[in-house]
Write an enzyme that holds these catalytic residues in place. Structure first.
Site, PDB file in Angstrom:
ATOM      1  CE  LYS A 182      -4.201  -1.745   2.227  1.00 35.62           C
ATOM      2  NZ  LYS A 182      -5.120  -1.585   3.377  1.00 35.62           N
ATOM      3  CG  HIS A 279      -0.550  -4.676   9.501  1.00 35.97           C
ATOM      4  ND1 HIS A 279      -0.834  -5.683  10.406  1.00 35.97           N
ATOM      5  CD2 HIS A 279      -1.367  -4.904   8.438  1.00 35.97           C
ATOM      6  CE1 HIS A 279      -1.769  -6.464   9.914  1.00 35.97           C
ATOM      7  NE2 HIS A 279      -2.111  -6.023   8.732  1.00 35.97           N
ATOM      8  CE1 TYR A 288      -4.494 -11.687  11.662  1.00 35.85           C
ATOM      9  CE2 TYR A 288      -3.104  -9.752  11.799  1.00 35.85           C
ATOM     10  CZ  TYR A 288      -3.977 -10.544  11.093  1.00 35.85           C
ATOM     11  OH  TYR A 288      -4.340 -10.191   9.832  1.00 35.85           O
TER      12      TYR A 288
END
Length: 310
Positions: A182, A279, A288
């Site tokens: 991203k 991330h 998680y």
């Protein structure tokens, strides 16, 4: 003092005229705001005269009634928009919702597959790839899906990153891969021997058009030139059913979750997993750890000799 339904009606008229709200949307707003107006009316307060304390009392009443935080948040959103409208229209001199915080909504835990389920899925997908008696198109399709799944579980790539991998991204002896994620941010992921082998099997079976005539590792005749996310997700669900797994609970994103949670379950450092997943915020990765916390709680609840309180 009775509730003032005209305020709600005028707000809904504005939503329809200025924002083009659909009939379904208007109906949902009407039900939520009618409930709010009825609550105020029971205390003799109109919508136009409602104070911050009245709105907080309404939120408390919803909580006592056992409404889900998502429902309460939706209703509060409608109330905020209504009072902002009344303030803009000069029907009141303030907005009583400005200082109100919404109900806390817990972040949903990701769906995670167990190690056994992932292994079963990978095994079923790879069945028959090397069987010469099997039609070649079926072997090619199986080899492509096997390579996709091995790569996904080995690296935790986003599905968009996976289907757009360059044709030369993975080579024998090359154990790492640089991925543009991203925002164009690059990160390094590690390739497993099984993933490298699966890619080589796919290349060996692919036709020149499929394997070497494209700039993508998983090409397709689509306009984008590569396999689409939708086709991959469809093939994955078919494989899940063949493996005896609920197709609704298996998706490319679930395998990405499995990659992360299985690493953490085996002692991986949270920061390393954050980097591998790409991330930007470690808080995203921490979800998680919540999954592992829930598993630990379930284990104690089910297995501890004193868990039943005796």
């Amino acid at each position: 003092m009775s509730a003032a339904p005209s305020d709600v009606r005028d707000f809904l008229d504005m939503m329809a005229a200025e924002r083009g709200a659909s009939a379904n949307t208007l109906g949902a707003y009407r039900r939520d705001l009618d409930d709010y107006a009825v609550f105020l009316g029971a205390s003799g307060v109109s919508v136009a005269a409602a104070a911050t304390a009245d709105i907080r009392a309404y939120l408390a009443a919803m909580a006592e009634a056992g409404l889900k935080p998502t429902t309460a948040a939706r209703r509060l959103s409608a109330i905020r928009q209504l009072h902002a409208f009344l303030f803009r229209e000069g029907r009141r001199g303030d907005d009583p919702t400005m200082v109100i915080e919404g109900p806390k909504r817990g972040r949903p835990l990701p769906k995670v597959m167990g190690v056994d389920a992932v292994e079963r899925l990978l095994a079923v997908t790879a069945e028959g790839i090397r069987d010469p008696a099997r039609p070649l198109p079926m072997r090619r399709a199986a080899a492509r899906l096997s390579a996709l799944l091995e790569l996904l579980y080995a690296t935790g790539l986003r599905v968009s990153e996976l289907v757009t991998l360059p044709a030369g991204a993975i080579r024998p002896g090359k154990e790492t891969l640089i991925v543009a994620g991203k925002g164009g941010k690059e990160r390094m992921v590690v390739l497993s021997p099984a993933a490298i082998a699966a890619v080589e099997t796919w290349r060996a079976l692919a036709t020149p058009k499929e394997g070497w005539g494209s700039k993508y590792l998983f090409p397709a005749e689509a306009a984008a030139g590569h396999l689409s996310r939708q086709v991959f997700a469809r093939d994955l669900k078919t494989a899940a059913a063949a493996a005896g797994l609920p197709p609704a609970k298996v998706s490319p994103h679930v395998l990405r979750h499995a990659f992360a949670s299985h690493l953490l379950q085996n002692g991986a450092d949270l920061r390393v997993v954050q980097q591998l997943l790409g991330h930007a915020d470690i808080a995203t990765t921490q979800i998680y750890t919540h999954v592992l916390d829930e598993r630990a709680k379930a284990m104690v609840r089910d297995l501890h000799p004193l868990a039943d309180g005796e």
